[in-house]
Design a protein around this motif. Sequence first.
Motif, PDB file in Angstrom:
ATOM      1  N   ILE A  23       0.855  -1.186   0.000  1.00 43.02           N
ATOM      2  CA  ILE A  23       0.000   0.000   0.000  1.00 43.02           C
ATOM      3  C   ILE A  23       0.888   1.231   0.000  1.00 43.02           C
ATOM      4  O   ILE A  23       1.720   1.408   0.888  1.00 43.02           O
ATOM      5  CB  ILE A  23      -0.920   0.024   1.228  1.00 43.02           C
ATOM      6  CG1 ILE A  23      -1.790  -1.232   1.249  1.00 43.02           C
ATOM      7  CG2 ILE A  23      -1.778   1.288   1.234  1.00 43.02           C
ATOM      8  CD1 ILE A  23      -2.559  -1.442   2.532  1.00 43.02           C
ATOM      9  N   CYS A  65      -2.982   6.942  -0.963  1.00 45.96           N
ATOM     10  CA  CYS A  65      -4.289   6.544  -0.452  1.00 45.96           C
ATOM     11  C   CYS A  65      -5.047   7.747   0.086  1.00 45.96           C
ATOM     12  O   CYS A  65      -4.552   8.471   0.943  1.00 45.96           O
ATOM     13  CB  CYS A  65      -4.123   5.500   0.653  1.00 45.96           C
ATOM     14  SG  CYS A  65      -5.698   4.968   1.372  1.00 45.96           S
ATOM     15  N   GLU A 116      -6.451  -3.901  -6.022  1.00 46.77           N
ATOM     16  CA  GLU A 116      -5.538  -3.239  -6.959  1.00 46.77           C
ATOM     17  C   GLU A 116      -6.293  -2.714  -8.177  1.00 46.77           C
ATOM     18  O   GLU A 116      -6.075  -1.586  -8.625  1.00 46.77           O
ATOM     19  CB  GLU A 116      -4.459  -4.221  -7.394  1.00 46.77           C
ATOM     20  CG  GLU A 116      -3.440  -3.644  -8.334  1.00 46.77           C
ATOM     21  CD  GLU A 116      -2.348  -4.627  -8.699  1.00 46.77           C
ATOM     22  OE1 GLU A 116      -1.553  -4.274  -9.592  1.00 46.77           O
ATOM     23  OE2 GLU A 116      -2.259  -5.723  -8.118  1.00 46.77           O
ATOM     24  N   ILE A 124      -2.572   0.530  -4.284  1.00 46.80           N
ATOM     25  CA  ILE A 124      -2.462  -0.850  -3.807  1.00 46.80           C
ATOM     26  C   ILE A 124      -1.940  -1.744  -4.923  1.00 46.80           C
ATOM     27  O   ILE A 124      -2.391  -1.662  -6.067  1.00 46.80           O
ATOM     28  CB  ILE A 124      -3.815  -1.392  -3.318  1.00 46.80           C
ATOM     29  CG1 ILE A 124      -4.355  -0.538  -2.197  1.00 46.80           C
ATOM     30  CG2 ILE A 124      -3.696  -2.849  -2.881  1.00 46.80           C
ATOM     31  CD1 ILE A 124      -5.705  -0.963  -1.688  1.00 46.80           C
TER      32      ILE A 124
END
Length: 68
Positions: free
Chosen positions: A7, A12, A50, A58
């Motif tokens: 990650i 994110c 993903e 990811i």
Amino acid sequence: MKSDITIKMARCKGCGICVAFCPKQVLALDELGKVHVVKGDDCIACGQCELRCPDYAIFVDKAGEAAK
């Protein structure tokens, strides 16, 4: 099948899409709204996290794939 989930935390934004699409509830959002692995041993390396991540945060490395 053993897999590694990477990650990229800087990418994110905590949208939760990966969490929603994980069929084994391997991922969760923490108190800061960032994704993390909670049940890594349950990962079946389906790649949905993903594939669905809009920020390319990811990556799923299926065991043995890198060796091919």
